[in-house]
Scaffold this active site. Structure first.
Site, PDB file in Angstrom:
ATOM      1  N   GLY A 199       0.817  -1.225   0.000  1.00  0.00           N
ATOM      2  CA  GLY A 199       0.000   0.000   0.000  1.00  0.00           C
ATOM      3  C   GLY A 199       0.845   1.267   0.000  1.00  0.00           C
ATOM      4  O   GLY A 199       0.312   2.365  -0.146  1.00  0.00           O
TER       5      GLY A 199
ATOM      6  N   TYR B 289       4.307   1.781  13.236  1.00  0.00           N
ATOM      7  CA  TYR B 289       4.540   3.228  13.326  1.00  0.00           C
ATOM      8  C   TYR B 289       6.048   3.440  13.188  1.00  0.00           C
ATOM      9  O   TYR B 289       6.721   3.958  14.064  1.00  0.00           O
ATOM     10  CB  TYR B 289       4.031   3.788  14.656  1.00  0.00           C
ATOM     11  CG  TYR B 289       2.527   3.774  14.831  1.00  0.00           C
ATOM     12  CD1 TYR B 289       1.676   3.501  13.765  1.00  0.00           C
ATOM     13  CD2 TYR B 289       1.945   4.050  16.065  1.00  0.00           C
ATOM     14  CE1 TYR B 289       0.298   3.486  13.933  1.00  0.00           C
ATOM     15  CE2 TYR B 289       0.563   4.047  16.231  1.00  0.00           C
ATOM     16  CZ  TYR B 289      -0.243   3.762  15.160  1.00  0.00           C
ATOM     17  OH  TYR B 289      -1.614   3.753  15.332  1.00  0.00           O
TER      18      TYR B 289
HETATM   19  P1  FDA Z   1       4.214  -0.454   2.336  1.00  0.00           P
HETATM   20  O1  FDA Z   1       3.849  -0.991   1.037  1.00  0.00           O
HETATM   21  O2  FDA Z   1       4.940   0.848   2.391  1.00  0.00           O
HETATM   22  O3  FDA Z   1       5.012  -1.578   3.147  1.00  0.00           O
HETATM   23  C1  FDA Z   1       5.474  -1.410   4.487  1.00  0.00           C
HETATM   24  C2  FDA Z   1       6.644  -2.353   4.761  1.00  0.00           C
HETATM   25  O4  FDA Z   1       6.251  -3.697   4.533  1.00  0.00           O
HETATM   26  C3  FDA Z   1       7.830  -2.100   3.823  1.00  0.00           C
HETATM   27  O5  FDA Z   1       9.029  -2.423   4.497  1.00  0.00           O
HETATM   28  C4  FDA Z   1       7.586  -3.087   2.707  1.00  0.00           C
HETATM   29  O6  FDA Z   1       8.744  -3.424   1.982  1.00  0.00           O
HETATM   30  C5  FDA Z   1       7.005  -4.278   3.460  1.00  0.00           C
HETATM   31  N1  FDA Z   1       6.080  -5.060   2.643  1.00  0.00           N
HETATM   32  C6  FDA Z   1       4.978  -4.593   1.984  1.00  0.00           C
HETATM   33  N2  FDA Z   1       4.352  -5.583   1.363  1.00  0.00           N
HETATM   34  C7  FDA Z   1       5.042  -6.713   1.615  1.00  0.00           C
HETATM   35  C8  FDA Z   1       4.877  -8.081   1.233  1.00  0.00           C
HETATM   36  N3  FDA Z   1       3.864  -8.466   0.449  1.00  0.00           N
HETATM   37  N4  FDA Z   1       5.793  -8.989   1.666  1.00  0.00           N
HETATM   38  C9  FDA Z   1       6.831  -8.603   2.439  1.00  0.00           C
HETATM   39  N5  FDA Z   1       7.039  -7.328   2.844  1.00  0.00           N
HETATM   40  C10 FDA Z   1       6.146  -6.392   2.434  1.00  0.00           C
HETATM   41  N6  FDA Z   1      -1.270   0.989  11.431  1.00  0.00           N
HETATM   42  C11 FDA Z   1      -2.157   0.382  12.280  1.00  0.00           C
HETATM   43  O7  FDA Z   1      -1.810  -0.622  12.911  1.00  0.00           O
HETATM   44  N7  FDA Z   1      -3.428   0.859  12.415  1.00  0.00           N
HETATM   45  C12 FDA Z   1      -3.874   1.935  11.715  1.00  0.00           C
HETATM   46  O8  FDA Z   1      -5.036   2.336  11.874  1.00  0.00           O
HETATM   47  C13 FDA Z   1      -2.972   2.578  10.819  1.00  0.00           C
HETATM   48  N8  FDA Z   1      -3.364   3.659  10.095  1.00  0.00           N
HETATM   49  C14 FDA Z   1      -2.478   4.274   9.215  1.00  0.00           C
HETATM   50  C15 FDA Z   1      -2.885   5.388   8.471  1.00  0.00           C
HETATM   51  C16 FDA Z   1      -1.986   6.011   7.599  1.00  0.00           C
HETATM   52  C17 FDA Z   1      -2.457   7.203   6.800  1.00  0.00           C
HETATM   53  C18 FDA Z   1      -0.659   5.522   7.485  1.00  0.00           C
HETATM   54  C19 FDA Z   1       0.315   6.202   6.563  1.00  0.00           C
HETATM   55  C20 FDA Z   1      -0.250   4.409   8.221  1.00  0.00           C
HETATM   56  C21 FDA Z   1      -1.149   3.788   9.092  1.00  0.00           C
HETATM   57  N9  FDA Z   1      -0.768   2.668   9.837  1.00  0.00           N
HETATM   58  C22 FDA Z   1      -1.666   2.073  10.700  1.00  0.00           C
HETATM   59  C23 FDA Z   1       0.588   2.119   9.711  1.00  0.00           C
HETATM   60  C24 FDA Z   1       0.594   0.989   8.672  1.00  0.00           C
HETATM   61  O9  FDA Z   1       0.046  -0.178   9.254  1.00  0.00           O
HETATM   62  C25 FDA Z   1       2.032   0.694   8.229  1.00  0.00           C
HETATM   63  O10 FDA Z   1       2.615   1.835   7.671  1.00  0.00           O
HETATM   64  C26 FDA Z   1       2.078  -0.475   7.236  1.00  0.00           C
HETATM   65  O11 FDA Z   1       3.382  -0.993   7.151  1.00  0.00           O
HETATM   66  C27 FDA Z   1       1.604  -0.046   5.859  1.00  0.00           C
HETATM   67  O12 FDA Z   1       1.498  -1.145   4.993  1.00  0.00           O
HETATM   68  P2  FDA Z   1       1.533  -0.885   3.408  1.00  0.00           P
HETATM   69  O13 FDA Z   1       1.476  -2.195   2.742  1.00  0.00           O
HETATM   70  O14 FDA Z   1       0.539   0.153   3.061  1.00  0.00           O
HETATM   71  O15 FDA Z   1       2.949  -0.199   3.270  1.00  0.00           O
END
Ligand code: FDA
Length: 503
Positions: free
Chosen positions: A91, A444
């Site tokens: 994401g 976080y």
């Molecule tokens: P992204 O794609 O940036 O990945 C995050 C990390 O995981 C990176 O190191 C990435 O390489 C790795 N990764 C991603 N996909 C992978 C896969 N398939 N296999 C292996 N590694 C992988 N948290 C929470 O607990 N409750 C909440 O309500 C919120 N709300 C929230 C709101 C907003 C606006 C933000 C910016 C963040 C949150 N968060 C949160 C924090 C969120 O849970 C955290 O940032 C996650 O890592 C985001 O996951 P994404 O896949 O979107 O991030």
């Protein structure tokens, strides 16, 4: 530049020929050369934090958006062969941008095309591919049933891949735990390109990927989860109190009850500085907003609040009855009546972020920043979170922890003052929060608490500085798992678990 260019060529040639050999479409490979416009737009589409656009020294050599597992295997193969680092993005909500920036030549595996969600209503389970967003997960569950849900985060554009890998806290977590407490199987691809599920990966690795953080152990393609049962309607409310309405005393009391109150109730607290004509200084005041969900009926909620938290003065008119899926829109900040279809929108709003006496100090800090730009989010623990032992999953913040604090500030014009401000506030809070170590929630993410070496040869001792803050003693088991499954440290980033061999 020369190094990057030859690395780019070799890596791209390798990927191209691998994809050709397996009849995969070249259209899922984006490079600055072959399709610059799409490359840029795909790179920026999930770029959560604009701060990194200007500060990141490198752009990815390529972005690959695989449509199947063999395309991921081919990417891993070429990355190993040509020493190109892989960043995985689901994401793109990583707070430090670790899924899309790097100091060394790298490629992004962007999971957006792998986002199928299959629900089994007989077993109340779901297979969820990691490229799905939480909004897509919630929407798909609600299409199937009004009484099934999943306990995960509040923002619909957060990706499953990163979020489930690091914990996953949300509005029904006091009743049903966090996302990782409900994961029962997974598909992962390791550094050798082998695909395994829970049975074949073994319980150690399966333990590690449920909270030990994304990246360190491989690319997770899908998680299987247990769905949880919820009432057809739930109660939500958002009640705000300013300093003039006794906010200091109310917040003070909240700290004593929020983790102990009925587990069907989650009282999340947001504090910010706002403009108010009623403010005692005639201008700004502090506002505490209690944004809450109750899994039950108003007649059951009001007596609980009257007994445990009368200071808030909750009345029936504050309470809104709605379905759980409507509540996900409410907590994401959408106006009443918004179509559920917004949950399918994958683009996040991007921005640039990073004892009563003690509370008074926080108020002063919040008043230093521009109005409505800085916010503290207090999320209570307790309930189901405390029924799981500290070592059951890598997420250690269980019984004995009262709440976590998320410090946030956003800005539109770059200036070091905001980051300095948040660092000062973080230091100010030291006497009031957990110590030895000062704990942090992996999702976080904060590189200020420690980071690995760019080259990837980080010692256990160096990584322990941040590792114990996120995982406490679970960090040791994570290092053992890493040493077993990825001894060459192929999957790495600024805060990945190091193998012992890199000492
Ligand atoms: P992204 O794609 O940036 O990945 C995050 C990390 O995981 C990176 O190191 C990435 O390489 C790795 N990764 C991603 N996909 C992978 C896969 N398939 N296999 C292996 N590694 C992988 N948290 C929470 O607990 N409750 C909440 O309500 C919120 N709300 C929230 C709101 C907003 C606006 C933000 C910016 C963040 C949150 N968060 C949160 C924090 C969120 O849970 C955290 O940032 C996650 O890592 C985001 O996951 P994404 O896949 O979107 O991030």
């Amino acid at each position: 530049l020369l190094r990057a260019t030859s690395a780019q060529n070799n890596f791209i040639e390798c990927i191209t020929s691998q994809f050709q050999a397996s009849n995969s479409s070249q259209n899922v490979i984006y490079t600055p050369r072959n399709n610059a416009a799409s490359y840029s737009s795909i790179y920026q589409s999930f770029l959560g934090n604009l701060r990194f656009l200007s500060t990141s020294p490198q752009r990815p050599l390529a972005i690959i958006t695989p449509t199947n597992e063999s395309e991921i295997q081919a990417t891993i193969h070429c990355s190993r062969k040509h020493g190109t680092q892989i960043k995985v993005r689901s994401g793109g909500h990583d707070y430090e941008g670790l899924s899309y920036i790097s100091q060394t030549p790298f490629a992004v595996v962007d999971m957006r095309n792998l986002r199928t969600i299959s629900i089994d209503t007989r077993g109340n389970t779901a297979w969820i591919q990691t490229g799905a967003t939480l909004g897509e997960v919630y929407y798909t569950i609600a299409e199937t049933s009004r009484t099934l849900a999943f306990p995960a985060g509040v923002c619909p554009t957060v990706g499953v891949g990163g979020h489930f890998s690091g914990g996953g806290y949300g509005m029904i977590s006091r009743k049903h735990g966090i996302a990782v407490d409900n994961i029962i199987d997974a598909i992962i691809i390791n550094a050798d390109g082998q695909i395994s599920n829970r049975d074949s990966m073994g319980e150690d690795l399966f333990w590690a990927i449920r909270g030990g953080g994304g990246t360190s152990f491989g690319i997770v393609v899908a998680f299987k989860v247990n769905l949880v049962t919820i009432p057809e309607t739930v109660i939500v409310f958002n009640v705000s109190r300013t300093l003039e309405q006794n906010a200091t005393q109310i917040v003070h009391k909240w700290q004593y009850i929020s983790d102990k109150i009925d587990e069907n109730l989650l009282l999340r607290l947001f504090i910010s500085s706002v403009r108010s004509p009623a403010a005692s200084n005639g201008n700004r005041t502090i506002q505490a907003s209690f944004t809450s969900l109750f899994l039950g009926r108003v007649e059951d909620l009001l007596p609980i609040m009257e007994q445990k938290f009368p200071e808030l003065g909750l009345v029936e008119q504050d309470c809104i009855e709605m379905s759980w899926i409507e509540s996900t829109l409410f907590f994401a900040g959408f106006p009443n009546g918004t179509s559920l279809n917004v949950l399918l929108n994958r683009t996040q709003q991007n921005s640039r972020t990073n004892s009563e006496h003690g509370l008074q100090g926080i108020w002063n800090y919040l008043n230093e920043e521009d109005e409505n730009r800085a916010q503290l989010q207090f999320s209570p623990y307790g309930g189901a979170l405390s029924t799981v032992s500290k070592s059951e999953t890598p997420f250690p913040h269980r019984s004995g922890n009262i709440f976590m604090i998320h410090y946030g500030v956003t800005w539109t014009t770059d200036s070091p003052r905001h980051i300095n401000w948040i660092r000062r506030l973080y230091s100010y809070m030291a006497p009031f929060v957990s110590k030895s170590p000062r704990a942090a929630y992996f999702n976080y993410r904060d590189l200020d608490i420690g980071r690995n070496n760019i080259e990837g040869n980080t010692s256990y001792r160096q990584a322990s500085v941040w590792g114990f803050k996120y995982f406490e003693t679970n960090f040791n088991r994570l290092v053992r798992v890493k040493t077993k499954v990825d001894p060459s440290n192929f999957f790495r980033n600024e805060q990945s678990v190091p193998p012992l061999s890199s000492n």
